[in-house]
Design an enzyme around this catalytic site. Structure first.
Site: not given
Ligand code: ZN
Lengths: 238, 528
Positions: B111, B330
């Site tokens: 990520s 997120e």
């Protein structure tokens, strides 16, 4: 080899349910402080799955108990576990990797989902009150110069024989047996924590360890510690 | 399953775009008309070439296309329909592209470089946050980091006088949110105690609170409390110690450094925040990641807001700025659920993520707000077999017209959802016996540690496949079968989707490098 792995091996040979679920609701009547002790235990597992009974494993480990902390450590000092009871009754659980100076945390967020519930009495004495009450008192004996109750019974289809030290709230021995295997836990040494030569790792020292949330393992595949941890046992078998 | 009846004309035009609970079964004419209507609508789609006042970037961490499809079906089935016809909120955004997620040194990325690409316009190496590829992993020297740092869209938004916010269900210092405001060559240096000795680069939590462009970050909501609190201070919810060794209490620093600032850590504090009187809000709702949505309400002892509630509160604070705002949201634990091999939690996380997008769509004007919904990377999550329409997505595969589940060549039923690798391998592991694996262990295994989910470190070879039944596989804690035994299921390398609507959204088209996302946002905000 750390204790938790040892127990997992015990499971893998078919000793799957060798204890009752540890439910938090049973903590309530166990709040009287238990004595601070340092113990050394030995564990032995024998398999009956083979034609001749086969000793699978023998290991020694340390157990330390304070009113709000339980800590264990393998005989070689590599691995340990620590449970701490906080002021508001939460229990913080960490696995300790002393050589790597790393602690793996199991966060309260993930505990309910993972069914991680801790019974402080059971953590402090390795048997829950329910388990002890299920076992019938056979006779009073003396072990290591202390009063001990021999208790026997069946839990989850396994024969259980316990030598319980009522003053210390600890087992002098636990023998669990079924058709497939036999597990024996035996107390080798017990001293008050204050005079024990072998001490638990200090909390200040542990707080200096690197801390990893177990939920992050999936994203740490390149981390040297996680890599080592995850492959350590994976490469053993045949 | 013939509970659908003939579709009327109005329903026909929505059948392909709206998941209607208990909709009537479309006729061939309905299908034709609905398809035509989609094209008719597409012909009237006009590119919005205005500059965006606001940009909201939604990241479903690990939300690959198969996760979106399965979540859409799951969501539709929970509403009472077949599921396949359903659309998640963001699937209704008008523009779509695919994103190539590889990083400078990884075919399958993590990520850190992926979010760096999205918020800086530059691809970098694994584990690096908004520094270029020339910085070595775990670089300690703050001067080197400074010399090689990449400006982020959040920093530029602040420089242009916009407000900026970040919201996550992961720790707010975790890779995806961190890439928007922090520069470091090790994503794990979230608190000062995580850094290597001698590292002069500040830790990620400190970079969040010390962010000093135009008065600092305006909203930061998520998890990760212990990296903000000194080791002499106890956590308010659980009583565990903070992790900072530098003595700083960053939650206090937040309120003293910023104007009209508040710090909250539970639902009550969060609910009490008046967006009109609060300009800088820090909310840290757990010591580490917040709860899975599936567990949040049932288990959190102090209460914590959902991703939707956090998103709405963030918008309400940020929208006060007449110049506009940049917001990153997120869904951080879709990824964690997949790593655990538990499809149920991944799908319910995605469902909540879609609800957060819907809340943002409802709260903003598409003429002035660019909304982008994408993922950083995919997971090895598959939807297989030939299940009939409406077959429970978490269930056993059952073919068209069949009354019993389909069987494999061993004569055993199987699930539609599976993982190519991970923890659901059915050989005995060091943590669970041979057969199906569960996220939750029903009884504590042994005295030692209680259960800990399924975090295996070794497996024995599987002997065939387990015998599955519907009750077992549709249980919330079932871990779908995995082919390759690993301690955690892994990310996957295939492209992920980019959904977009609003100003400049039409610039998303075709297959794009992931770093193009930054350039569209910068173009939309007029930074180019
Ligand atoms: Zn991941």
């Amino acid at each position: 080899m750390k204790i938790s792995d040892f127990l997992k091996i015990v499971m893998a040979v078919g000793f799957i349910t060798f204890s009752l679920p540890v439910f938090a609701d049973t903590v309530s009547d166990s709040d009287q402080p238990l004595s601070e002790v340092a113990c050394r235990y030995e564990m032995k597992v024998t398999s009956f799955s083979t034609p001749k009974p086969k000793a699978l494993f023998t290991t020694a480990w340390f157990f330390w108990r304070k009113p709000n902390m339980i800590q264990t450590q393998d005989a070689d000092g590599d691995h340990g576990e620590i449970w701490e009871r906080t002021a508001n009754g939460s229990i913080q659980y960490r696995k300790l990797y002393h050589i790597d100076k790393t602690a793996v945390e199991y966060m309260p967020t993930d505990m309910p989902a993972n069914n991680m519930k801790f019974d402080w009495f059971k953590l402090s004495g390795m048997l829950s009150k329910e388990e002890l009450n299920t076992l019938k008192l056979i006779k009073i004996k003396s072990v290591l110069g202390r009063n001990a109750e021999l208790r026997k019974g069946n839990i989850n289809g396994q024969a259980l024989e316990v030598l319980w030290l009522p003053n210390e709230n600890l087992p002098a021995s636990i023998i669990r047996k079924d058709k497939k295997s036999r597990m024996e836990l035996r107390l080798i040494d017990i001293t008050p924590l204050s005079v024990s030569a072998k001490k638990p790792v200090a909390l200040e020292e542990i707080s200096d360890y690197r801390h990893i949330d177990a939920a992050d393992f999936g994203d740490m595949e390149n981390d040297p510690f996680v890599k080592k941890l995850m492959s350590a046992e994976g490469h053993h078998h045949h | 399953m013939q509970f659908f009846k003939k579709l009327n004309l109005i329903a026909a035009v929505s059948i392909l775009t709206v998941g209607t609970a208990h909709a009537v079964e479309p006729t061939p004419v309905d299908w034709f008309n609905a398809g035509y209507q989609t094209v008719f609508n597409a012909k009237r789609l006009i590119a919005n070439n205005r500059h965006a006042k606001n940009v909201i970037l939604f990241i479903g961490d690990g939300m690959g296309v198969s996760t979106i499809t399965a979540s859409r079906i799951y969501d539709g089935q929970t509403k009472g329909g077949h599921g396949e016809e359903n659309s998640l909120s963001f699937e209704k955004l008008p523009y779509l592209a695919l994103s190539k997620t590889y990083s400078v040194d990884q075919q399958t990325p993590d990520s850190a470089p992926t979010m760096t690409a999205m918020v800086t316009g530059v691809k970098t190496i694994g584990d690096s946050l908004s520094v270029n590829q020339y910085v070595v992993h775990s670089e300690k020297n703050a001067n080197i980091i400074n010399a090689n740092k990449l400006a982020t869209i959040l920093e530029q938004a602040k420089q242009h006088g916009l407000s900026a916010g970040i919201v996550s269900t992961a720790r707010i210092t975790h890779a995806t949110p961190a890439a928007t405001y922090a520069h470091t060559a090790n994503r794990d240096w979230e608190g000062d105690s995580d850094k290597l000795a001698g590292a002069t680069v500040p830790d990620i939590a400190a970079q969040l609170v010390d962010f000093n462009i135009s008065g600092g970050i305006d909203v930061a909501l998520g998890g990760g409390r212990t990296r903000f609190i000194p080791n002499t201070v106890k956590d308010p919810e659980y009583g565990v110690s903070g992790k900072r060794k530098d003595g700083r209490n960053l939650t206090v620093d937040w309120t003293t450094k910023h104007r009209n600032a508040r710090y909250v850590w539970n639902q009550a504090g969060f609910d009490a925040i008046d967006p009109n009187t609060t300009d800088h809000l820090l909310g840290l709702f757990e010591p580490s990641h917040v709860h899975y949505e599936a567990d949040r309400v049932a288990y959190d002892q102090s209460g914590e807001p959902s991703l939707t509630q956090m998103t709405t509160k963030a918008i309400d604070i940020l929208k006060k700025n007449q110049k506009g705002y940049f917001l990153m949201v997120e869904g951080g634990r879709i990824d964690h659920a997949h790593h655990s091999g538990n499809a149920y939690r991944a799908l319910t996380e995605t469902q909540q993520f879609a609800a957060a997008v819907k809340a943002a769509m409802d709260a903003t004007d598409p003429l002035e707000t660019l909304i982008i919904v994408t993922a950083d990377h995919s997971h090895v999550f598959t939807i297989g077999g030939y299940p009939q329409r409406g077959n429970p997505i978490l269930g056993l595969t059952q073919g068209v017209g069949a009354t019993t589940p389909d069987l494999d060549l061993l004569g055993l039923p199987y699930t539609t959802l599976n993982y190519a690798n991970g923890t659901g391998y059915t050989g005995a592991s060091n943590a669970q016996p041979a057969g199906s694996k569960t996220f939750t262990i029903p009884a504590t295994a042994g005295w030692a540690s209680g259960s800990e989910g399924h975090n295996p470190t070794s497996f024995q070879p599987a002997n065939g496949r387990p015998i599955l039944d519907s009750a077992k596989v549709e249980d919330d804690n079932y871990l779908q079968e995995a082919i390759v035994p690993l301690s955690a299921e892994t990310h996957a390398a295939e492209d992920v989707a980019i959904f977009a609507g609003g100003p400049k959204a039409h610039l998303f088209h075709g297959i794009l490098e992931q770093n193009v996302i930054y350039h569209v946002m910068a173009e939309a905000l007029g930074f180019n």
